[in-house]
Design an enzyme around this catalytic site. Structure first.
Site, mmCIF file in Angstrom:
data_model
loop_
_atom_site.group_PDB
_atom_site.id
_atom_site.type_symbol
_atom_site.label_atom_id
_atom_site.label_comp_id
_atom_site.label_asym_id
_atom_site.label_seq_id
_atom_site.Cartn_x
_atom_site.Cartn_y
_atom_site.Cartn_z
ATOM 1 N N ASP A 84 0.747 -1.179 -0.080
ATOM 2 C CA ASP A 84 -0.036 0.122 -0.068
ATOM 3 C C ASP A 84 0.801 1.147 -0.011
ATOM 4 O O ASP A 84 0.357 2.351 0.095
ATOM 5 C CB ASP A 84 -0.904 0.023 1.095
ATOM 6 C CG ASP A 84 -2.342 -0.616 1.001
ATOM 7 O OD1 ASP A 84 -2.695 -0.910 -0.156
ATOM 8 O OD2 ASP A 84 -2.962 -1.197 2.086
ATOM 9 N N HIS B 147 -11.379 7.377 4.720
ATOM 10 C CA HIS B 147 -10.381 8.414 4.692
ATOM 11 C C HIS B 147 -10.870 9.643 4.389
ATOM 12 O O HIS B 147 -11.794 9.740 3.464
ATOM 13 C CB HIS B 147 -9.029 8.161 3.920
ATOM 14 C CG HIS B 147 -7.877 7.353 4.583
ATOM 15 N ND1 HIS B 147 -7.332 6.433 3.570
ATOM 16 C CD2 HIS B 147 -7.389 7.407 5.474
ATOM 17 C CE1 HIS B 147 -6.152 5.954 4.538
ATOM 18 N NE2 HIS B 147 -6.459 6.322 5.450
ATOM 19 N N CYS C 62 -5.133 9.603 -3.359
ATOM 20 C CA CYS C 62 -4.150 8.659 -2.417
ATOM 21 C C CYS C 62 -2.752 8.557 -2.928
ATOM 22 O O CYS C 62 -1.869 8.223 -2.045
ATOM 23 C CB CYS C 62 -4.889 7.497 -2.437
ATOM 24 S SG CYS C 62 -6.765 7.346 -1.896
ATOM 25 N N ARG D 242 0.492 -1.846 7.616
ATOM 26 C CA ARG D 242 0.979 -0.570 6.930
ATOM 27 C C ARG D 242 2.003 0.203 7.784
ATOM 28 O O ARG D 242 2.521 1.242 7.630
ATOM 29 C CB ARG D 242 0.015 0.475 6.600
ATOM 30 C CG ARG D 242 -0.922 0.021 5.644
ATOM 31 C CD ARG D 242 -1.802 0.821 4.982
ATOM 32 N NE ARG D 242 -1.182 1.932 4.006
ATOM 33 C CZ ARG D 242 -1.391 2.875 3.587
ATOM 34 N NH1 ARG D 242 -2.676 3.404 3.487
ATOM 35 N NH2 ARG D 242 -0.706 3.789 2.508
HETATM 36 N N1 ARG Z 1 -5.302 0.162 0.962
HETATM 37 C C1 ARG Z 1 -4.983 1.398 1.400
HETATM 38 C C2 ARG Z 1 -5.741 1.487 2.900
HETATM 39 O O1 ARG Z 1 -6.662 1.119 3.201
HETATM 40 C C3 ARG Z 1 -5.574 2.578 0.551
HETATM 41 C C4 ARG Z 1 -5.252 3.767 1.298
HETATM 42 C C5 ARG Z 1 -5.818 4.905 0.019
HETATM 43 N N2 ARG Z 1 -5.252 6.065 0.452
HETATM 44 C C6 ARG Z 1 -5.858 7.348 0.906
HETATM 45 N N3 ARG Z 1 -5.387 8.483 0.864
HETATM 46 N N4 ARG Z 1 -7.326 7.110 0.844
HETATM 47 O O2 ARG Z 1 -4.890 2.105 3.917
#
Ligand code: ARG
Length: 274
Positions: free
Chosen positions: A73, A173, A267, A98
């Site tokens: 990610d 987010h 993102c 992450r």
């Molecule tokens: N797979 C990532 C997560 O869920 C996607 C992040 C997307 N980033 C964002 N700035 N909305 O954390």
């Protein structure tokens, strides 16, 4: 009734991006991720390169951080930090998958010579949840960033931070539910917010563009604006037409593969405000 669109000017920006060399959907930490569905990594890289080249052709600078193996990610660079006036607030991720990204991004900033950096105490997922307008920082909570992180950001940046509560897991987010278009001009999907947060947004931004669920679901709010050009997923065509009527120049891009991780244009893009 049509108004004459305002005239708009682009401001050249500096962005940090991370090539999706190790991108995959190996776990699910948001409702869009389905590890059983195939992802075309090569296509993801090509689509990402088109985005980076587009930013450059619009006169923006694109910096790159090296992708780390085991951090699929990391391509979502917006989550890596928040930078205002050369001050770098590091990220601290909610999900252990992450966790390694926070220190990796902070290290990049330190190696680049940024002096004012802060390793945060509370969970904040960078510009995923902290969006900067001329007068304040809009801060999301509810799924990822901790409410306490908002006070930490306010103290560090010396800018008023407005807390907003997200209530729909598809818009986990803030940058999936709200875009800063220019100065204090924003667009957002009202139903992604709690009733109180919606009232706050109405009070602070009475002229905001209110976005439909259909446009929000295709990640139309995960857009990057330079004040004139709004780079956005090409699937948000209805929203693009509305922005054009307000004097913006929307530019659609195809990020179908990175969308499978639950992200799109914004993102992948961390703004370096220095
Ligand atoms: N797979 C990532 C997560 O869920 C996607 C992040 C997307 N980033 C964002 N700035 N909305 O954390």
């Amino acid at each position: 009734m049509s108004r004459t669109p305002r005239s708009r000017t682009a401001k050249s920006r500096r962005y940090l991006m991370c090539r999706p060399t190790h991108f995959e959907v190996a776990y699910a930490i948001n409702p869009w991720m389905d590890p059983s569905k195939p992802v075309d990594r090569e296509l993801a890289v090509t689509q990402w390169e088109v985005l980076a080249d587009l930013f450059k052709s619009l006169g923006h600078q694109v910096e790159q951080i090296s992708p780390l193996p085991g951090c699929p990610d990391m391509v979502y660079a917006a989550n890596g930090a928040t930078v205002i006036d050369n001050r770098v607030l590091g990220a601290r991720f909610r999900n252990p998958e992450r966790a390694a990204e926070g220190p990796a991004y902070l290290e990049w900033f330190r190696a680049e010579g940024y002096r004012q950096t802060l390793e945060p105490t509370h969970v904040n997922e960078g510009e995923g949840d902290l969006l900067v307008t001329d007068t304040c920082v809009l801060a999301g909570t509810g799924f990822r960033s901790a409410h306490e992180a908002h006070a930490e950001a306010q103290e560090f940046f010396g800018r008023p931070v407005v807390s907003l509560t997200l209530v729909d897991p598809h818009f986990y987010h803030l940058d999936t539910a709200l875009t800063v278009l220019d100065g204090d001009e924003i667009m957002y999907f009202p139903e992604a917010f709690s009733a109180g947060s919606r009232a706050v947004l109405e009070r602070l931004f009475p002229d905001a563009v209110l976005v439909s669920r259909a446009d929000a679901e295709v990640f139309g709010l995960n857009s990057v604006s330079d004040g004139l050009h709004v780079v956005m997923p090409q699937t948000a065509a209805a929203l693009a037409a509305r922005l054009r009527a307000r004097g913006f120049e929307p530019i659609g891009v195809d990020l179908s593969e990175l969308r499978k991780g639950g992200g799109s244009v914004k993102c992948c893009t961390l703004e370096l405000r220095d």
